[in-house]
Design a protein around this motif. Structure first.
Motif, PDB file in Angstrom:
ATOM      1  N   GLU A 138       0.838  -1.209   0.000  1.00 53.50           N
ATOM      2  CA  GLU A 138       0.000   0.000   0.000  1.00 53.50           C
ATOM      3  C   GLU A 138       0.869   1.253   0.000  1.00 53.50           C
ATOM      4  O   GLU A 138       1.832   1.341   0.759  1.00 53.50           O
ATOM      5  CB  GLU A 138      -0.886   0.019   1.246  1.00 53.50           C
ATOM      6  CG  GLU A 138      -1.934  -1.054   1.292  1.00 53.50           C
ATOM      7  CD  GLU A 138      -2.711  -1.020   2.603  1.00 53.50           C
ATOM      8  OE1 GLU A 138      -2.916   0.090   3.146  1.00 53.50           O
ATOM      9  OE2 GLU A 138      -3.094  -2.101   3.066  1.00 53.50           O
ATOM     10  N   PRO A 139       0.508   2.220  -0.862  1.00 58.91           N
ATOM     11  CA  PRO A 139       1.256   3.489  -0.875  1.00 58.91           C
ATOM     12  C   PRO A 139       1.257   4.121   0.514  1.00 58.91           C
ATOM     13  O   PRO A 139       0.248   4.088   1.217  1.00 58.91           O
ATOM     14  CB  PRO A 139       0.485   4.361  -1.867  1.00 58.91           C
ATOM     15  CG  PRO A 139      -0.244   3.377  -2.724  1.00 58.91           C
ATOM     16  CD  PRO A 139      -0.561   2.206  -1.839  1.00 58.91           C
ATOM     17  N   GLY A 140       2.392   4.651   0.884  1.00 58.02           N
ATOM     18  CA  GLY A 140       2.491   5.321   2.176  1.00 58.02           C
ATOM     19  C   GLY A 140       2.803   4.405   3.341  1.00 58.02           C
ATOM     20  O   GLY A 140       3.077   4.878   4.443  1.00 58.02           O
ATOM     21  N   ARG A 141       2.773   3.093   3.120  1.00 58.00           N
ATOM     22  CA  ARG A 141       3.089   2.159   4.202  1.00 58.00           C
ATOM     23  C   ARG A 141       4.561   2.307   4.578  1.00 58.00           C
ATOM     24  O   ARG A 141       5.411   2.472   3.717  1.00 58.00           O
ATOM     25  CB  ARG A 141       2.839   0.714   3.777  1.00 58.00           C
ATOM     26  CG  ARG A 141       1.396   0.291   3.612  1.00 58.00           C
ATOM     27  CD  ARG A 141       0.652   0.217   4.940  1.00 58.00           C
ATOM     28  NE  ARG A 141       1.351  -0.608   5.910  1.00 58.00           N
ATOM     29  CZ  ARG A 141       0.943  -1.800   6.313  1.00 58.00           C
ATOM     30  NH1 ARG A 141      -0.141  -2.320   5.825  1.00 58.00           N
ATOM     31  NH2 ARG A 141       1.633  -2.455   7.218  1.00 58.00           N
ATOM     32  N   PRO A 142       4.867   2.224   5.865  1.00 63.48           N
ATOM     33  CA  PRO A 142       6.264   2.332   6.279  1.00 63.48           C
ATOM     34  C   PRO A 142       7.172   1.315   5.587  1.00 63.48           C
ATOM     35  O   PRO A 142       8.311   1.634   5.261  1.00 63.48           O
ATOM     36  CB  PRO A 142       6.207   2.091   7.792  1.00 63.48           C
ATOM     37  CG  PRO A 142       4.830   2.542   8.173  1.00 63.48           C
ATOM     38  CD  PRO A 142       3.959   2.149   7.014  1.00 63.48           C
ATOM     39  N   ALA A 143       6.679   0.108   5.358  1.00 65.63           N
ATOM     40  CA  ALA A 143       7.497  -0.919   4.690  1.00 65.63           C
ATOM     41  C   ALA A 143       7.881  -0.464   3.288  1.00 65.63           C
ATOM     42  O   ALA A 143       9.037  -0.565   2.889  1.00 65.63           O
ATOM     43  CB  ALA A 143       6.742  -2.247   4.633  1.00 65.63           C
TER      44      ALA A 143
END
Length: 172
Positions: A138-143
């Motif tokens: 997902e966009p913006g996920r820390p990973a």
């Protein structure tokens, strides 16, 4: 260790535990000439510049990114194995399935077991060994942000080296 670091590993990337030591490879060339590869290293989710490496691609002519990745990966991990140095917890390759396959071939050839994934820039998809499709975080996920930072750092480091070589060639 930063919180985001813990979100990169685990089941999404097929790792038993979150990786602490991650290395990322990128290839850069100018119209197929002066090919170089770079490797950035993060430990604990942060740049570990003492382990950054740059490689002049010597065995490949033209713009064959697959062979260039293979050469850089071979040189890096053959040396670590030869010197009995610790291997990273995860290797990221900038690219798609072809670049991933080139790195996997070399690691198998070296009889070295290191988890590997490729991050393709177009839609920021992750390719994993043995998986037909890609994983889209997902966009913006820390990973995803951490993987992007690592890939972008390898890219920046490689471009800086490539510019230096071009400047030296121009000044002759």
């Amino acid at each position: 260790i930063p919180r985001q670091h813990h979100l990169v590993g685990g089941p999404r990337l097929g790792l038993a535990a979150p990786p602490n030591h991650v290395e990322c490879f990128d290839v850069s060339h100018f119209q197929g000439r002066q090919a170089v590869a770079s490797m950035a290293c993060f430990k604990g989710g942060e740049p570990f510049r003492g382990h950054y490496r740059k490689f002049r691609i010597r065995e490949v002519s033209g713009s064959d990114d697959f062979k260039a990745i293979a050469e850089a990966v071979r040189r890096r991990y053959a040396r670590l194995v030869r010197e009995n140095e610790p291997l990273p917890d995860l290797v990221i390759i900038d690219g798609g399935k072809g670049q991933l396959g080139a790195a996997l071939f070399v690691l198998k050839e070296l009889k070295t077991r290191v988890p590997v994934a490729a991050l393709a820039k177009r839609i920021e998809e992750v390719f994993l060994p043995g998986k037909a499709g890609s994983l889209v975080l997902e966009p913006g996920r820390p990973a995803l942000r951490l993987l992007q930072r690592l890939r972008d750092e390898a890219h920046r480091f490689g471009l800086a080296y490539h510019r230096l070589l071009r400047r030296k060639a121009l000044l002759g």
